[in-house]
Write a protein that holds these residues in place. Structure first.
Motif, short mmCIF file in Angstrom:
data_model
loop_
_atom_site.label_atom_id
_atom_site.label_comp_id
_atom_site.label_asym_id
_atom_site.label_seq_id
_atom_site.Cartn_x
_atom_site.Cartn_y
_atom_site.Cartn_z
N GLY A 113 10.24 14.80 -38.22
CA GLY A 113 11.55 14.33 -37.73
C GLY A 113 12.69 14.95 -38.53
N GLN A 114 12.52 15.01 -39.86
CA GLN A 114 13.55 15.62 -40.71
C GLN A 114 13.70 17.11 -40.39
OE1 GLN A 114 15.26 12.90 -41.65
NE2 GLN A 114 15.85 14.14 -43.38
N MET A 115 12.55 17.78 -40.18
CA MET A 115 12.59 19.22 -39.84
C MET A 115 13.36 19.44 -38.54
SD MET A 115 8.71 20.47 -40.61
CE MET A 115 8.84 22.08 -39.87
N MET A 116 13.11 18.57 -37.55
CA MET A 116 13.79 18.71 -36.25
C MET A 116 15.30 18.59 -36.40
SD MET A 116 11.24 16.40 -33.90
CE MET A 116 12.29 16.37 -32.45
N GLU B 226 16.68 21.58 -38.95
CA GLU B 226 16.60 22.96 -38.47
C GLU B 226 16.98 23.08 -36.99
OE1 GLU B 226 12.68 24.40 -39.53
OE2 GLU B 226 12.80 23.35 -41.45
N GLY B 227 17.28 21.97 -36.35
CA GLY B 227 17.66 22.00 -34.93
C GLY B 227 16.54 22.49 -34.02
N ILE B 228 15.31 22.19 -34.38
CA ILE B 228 14.16 22.63 -33.56
C ILE B 228 13.60 21.44 -32.79
CG2 ILE B 228 13.49 24.58 -35.03
CD1 ILE B 228 11.43 22.75 -36.38
N GLY B 229 12.69 21.74 -31.83
CA GLY B 229 12.06 20.68 -31.04
C GLY B 229 10.82 20.13 -31.74
N PHE B 230 10.25 19.07 -31.15
CA PHE B 230 9.06 18.44 -31.73
C PHE B 230 7.89 19.43 -31.77
CE2 PHE B 230 5.15 15.81 -30.85
CZ PHE B 230 4.95 15.43 -32.17
N PHE B 231 7.75 20.23 -30.68
CA PHE B 231 6.62 21.16 -30.60
C PHE B 231 6.64 22.16 -31.76
CE2 PHE B 231 4.46 24.98 -29.12
CZ PHE B 231 3.23 24.44 -28.78
N ARG C 248 16.74 2.82 -35.87
CA ARG C 248 16.49 2.91 -34.42
C ARG C 248 17.02 4.24 -33.89
NH1 ARG C 248 12.88 1.21 -33.11
NH2 ARG C 248 12.49 1.69 -30.98
N ARG C 249 18.24 4.60 -34.33
CA ARG C 249 18.88 5.85 -33.86
C ARG C 249 18.04 7.05 -34.30
NH1 ARG C 249 23.62 5.34 -36.37
NH2 ARG C 249 24.17 3.57 -35.08
N TRP C 250 17.58 7.02 -35.58
CA TRP C 250 16.77 8.13 -36.11
C TRP C 250 15.49 8.28 -35.29
CZ3 TRP C 250 12.08 9.59 -38.02
CH2 TRP C 250 12.03 10.74 -38.80
N ILE C 251 14.83 7.16 -35.03
CA ILE C 251 13.56 7.19 -34.28
C ILE C 251 13.78 7.72 -32.86
CG2 ILE C 251 11.79 5.70 -33.21
CD1 ILE C 251 11.77 4.06 -35.81
N MET C 252 14.85 7.25 -32.21
CA MET C 252 15.11 7.67 -30.84
C MET C 252 15.51 9.15 -30.78
SD MET C 252 14.49 4.85 -29.39
CE MET C 252 14.94 4.91 -27.68
N SER C 253 16.19 9.64 -31.84
CA SER C 253 16.70 11.02 -31.78
C SER C 253 15.65 12.04 -32.20
CB SER C 253 17.96 11.17 -32.64
OG SER C 253 17.61 10.90 -33.98
N THR C 254 14.48 11.59 -32.66
CA THR C 254 13.47 12.56 -33.10
C THR C 254 12.26 12.60 -32.16
OG1 THR C 254 12.67 10.87 -34.63
CG2 THR C 254 14.09 12.55 -35.57
#
Ligand code: HEM
Ligand code: HEM
Length: 165
Positions: free
Chosen positions: A113-116, A119-124, A34-40
């Motif tokens: 999600g793993q990339m975000m 690498e500390g990047i946004g979804f876009f 749940r935490r992973w889904i919400m944080s990505t």
């Protein structure tokens, strides 16, 4: 009846999609998931609700609804379906479309999600880094699913419209 074996195939696919969707449901209530889904953000959104909702609703509810229509219609009208070929095509359109949509949403969601997070990047940015796969992962399965729905709808209209003799 020939159509009844097709009805059974729709039911088995529908129930199998329910199995996948409810197993995902149980996994995604776990606190870490749940935490992973919400944080990505947008990436997590592809896993829940886009994969979860469609495998349960389109794969489960709609495919079972189609089975019910294909079972009832020939009996209610007292004549066979307009086309068994179209009915078979609608089965494969739905089954392949939903499977491809599900696998695509889960895979893209996990990779982006793993990339975000890594690498500390946004979804876009994550989504752009994965083009053209991100766009193709939506368009191709969506088109196959759409064709599956519309062939079924056309077959129902044609069956009702075709007057005997
Ligand atoms: C064991 C069974 C299931 C479990 C444990 C489960 C769990 C979940 C969870 C945890 C969410 C996320 C809720 C949120 O974002 O706050 C969700 C969303 C959703 N589920 Fe399930 N689910 C199950 C079965 C189903 C079935 C059978 C259907 C449809 C027939 C379904 C349809 C949906 C839909 C449409 C959403 C998205 C709702 C929204 O727009 O936020 N689920 N589910
Ligand atoms: C060709 C068929 C379909 C395609 C390509 C499709 C695609 C999509 C897309 C792209 C979204 C928007 C996601 C977003 O912006 O967050 C969406 C949302 C949704 N779709 Fe579908 N859809 C299809 C059929 C259906 C059907 C037949 C149902 C229900 C029986 C359904 C249930 C939903 C739900 C519940 C949502 C909202 C999920 C949420 O954000 O909570 N879809 N769909």
């Amino acid at each position: 009846m020939v159509a009844d074996s097709l009805v059974v195939r729709f039911l088995v696919w529908g129930v199998t999609f329910f199995l996948v969707g409810t197993m995902q449901g149980v996994i995604q209530v776990m606190p870490d998931v749940r935490r992973w889904i919400m944080s990505t953000g947008g990436a997590g959104h592809m896993i829940d609700p886009l994969a979860h909702a469609h495998v349960n609703l389109v794969g489960g509810v709609v495919m079972i609804a189609i089975a019910v229509c294909y079972y009832i219609l020939p009996r209610a009208l007292g004549r066979p379906l307009y086309s068994m070929r179209l009915a078979r095509l609608s089965l494969w359109g739905m089954a392949i479309g939903v499977s491809a949509w599900y696998l695509s949403m889960v895979t893209l969601g996990l990779i982006e999600g793993q990339m975000m997070l890594r690498e500390g990047i946004g979804f876009f940015e994550a989504k752009e880094a994965l083009q053209p796969w991100h766009a193709l992962g939506f368009v191709i399965p969506a088109t196959i699913m759409g064709i599956g729905h519309w062939i079924f709808i056309a077959n129902v209209y044609l069956t009702v419209a075709k007057r005997p003799g």
